[in-house]
Design a protein around this motif. Structure first.
Motif, short mmCIF file in Angstrom:
data_model
loop_
_atom_site.label_atom_id
_atom_site.label_comp_id
_atom_site.label_asym_id
_atom_site.label_seq_id
_atom_site.Cartn_x
_atom_site.Cartn_y
_atom_site.Cartn_z
N ASP A 80 0.85 -1.18 0.00
CA ASP A 80 0.00 0.00 0.00
C ASP A 80 0.89 1.24 0.00
OD1 ASP A 80 -2.40 -1.48 0.23
OD2 ASP A 80 -2.13 -1.64 2.39
N PRO A 92 -8.52 11.67 -0.47
CA PRO A 92 -7.86 12.46 -1.52
C PRO A 92 -7.29 13.74 -0.92
CG PRO A 92 -10.03 11.75 -2.23
CD PRO A 92 -9.92 11.42 -0.77
N ASN A 105 -4.83 14.58 -5.65
CA ASN A 105 -4.47 13.17 -5.70
C ASN A 105 -5.62 12.33 -5.17
OD1 ASN A 105 -1.40 12.47 -6.29
ND2 ASN A 105 -1.55 14.52 -5.41
N THR A 106 -6.15 11.48 -6.02
CA THR A 106 -7.11 10.46 -5.63
C THR A 106 -6.53 9.15 -6.15
OG1 THR A 106 -8.44 10.42 -7.65
CG2 THR A 106 -9.03 12.09 -6.01
N PRO A 107 -7.00 8.01 -5.67
CA PRO A 107 -6.45 6.75 -6.20
C PRO A 107 -6.65 6.58 -7.70
CG PRO A 107 -7.62 6.35 -4.15
CD PRO A 107 -7.89 7.78 -4.53
N ASP A 108 -7.60 7.32 -8.30
CA ASP A 108 -7.91 7.15 -9.73
C ASP A 108 -7.30 8.20 -10.64
OD1 ASP A 108 -9.47 4.91 -9.09
OD2 ASP A 108 -11.20 6.18 -8.67
N SER A 112 -0.88 9.15 -9.66
CA SER A 112 -1.33 9.56 -8.33
C SER A 112 -0.44 8.99 -7.24
CB SER A 112 -2.76 9.08 -8.09
OG SER A 112 -3.14 9.30 -6.76
N LEU A 114 -1.53 8.20 -4.54
CA LEU A 114 -2.41 7.29 -3.80
C LEU A 114 -2.64 5.97 -4.53
CD1 LEU A 114 -5.02 9.85 -2.49
CD2 LEU A 114 -2.86 9.12 -1.48
N ASN A 115 -1.90 5.74 -5.60
CA ASN A 115 -2.03 4.49 -6.36
C ASN A 115 -0.65 3.86 -6.51
OD1 ASN A 115 -2.31 2.48 -8.32
ND2 ASN A 115 -3.95 3.59 -9.36
#
Length: 148
Positions: A80, A92, A105-108, A112, A114-115
């Protein structure tokens, strides 16, 4: 004599039940560790929201964040990103370039923080320890919008 046999059978019965419960649960915690390198290949300072200041980067610099994670599976390549809170959730957030341009920043979102797929997997560096690199580029700066 009957009481002794009874106690012996009870002892074996308890051992058997205990063994079945331990095997049946299937929950084994594996500890894994990762070194996350954050590299700023831009001429802009990068700052994070409150609580994440240790990730702030000067222009053309690199920091290393070590993160220990636990898992119910022994999967060395399943890591992770280090931005999860103590409850295992992630929100985010914006990073700022020179405190003037913001990048959400979002996982998508593309590239990112966050990914984990946005990180370069630099490979195994020890027993259950991997290294990942996230690089900020001029393209990230160009995608950022003016902060309000």
């Amino acid at each position: 004599m009957k009481t002794t046999r009874h106690l012996i059978w009870m002892h074996f019965l308890l051992i058997g039940i205990s063994a079945m419960l331990n095997v049946g649960c299937g929950k084994v915690d594996y500890i894994k560790e990762a070194d996350f390198y954050f590299t700023n290949n831009t001429d802009h300072s990068i700052t994070y929201k409150q609580g994440f200041e240790k990730y702030n980067l000067k222009p053309n610099s690199t920091i290393v964040i070590n993160k220990t994670q636990s898992s119910s599976k022994d999967v060395n390549s399943s890591y992770d990103v280090p931005f999860f809170d103590e409850n295992g959730s992630i929100d985010p957030f914006f990073i700022k370039f020179d405190n003037t341009k913001c990048l959400l920043n979002t996982p998508d979102t593309p590239h990112s923080l966050l990914n984990i797929n946005s990180y370069q997997n630099d490979g195994k560096i020890g027993e259950r320890k991997y290294q990942f690199t996230y690089t900020f580029t001029e393209e990230d700066y160009e995608r950022a919008i003016d902060c309000k």
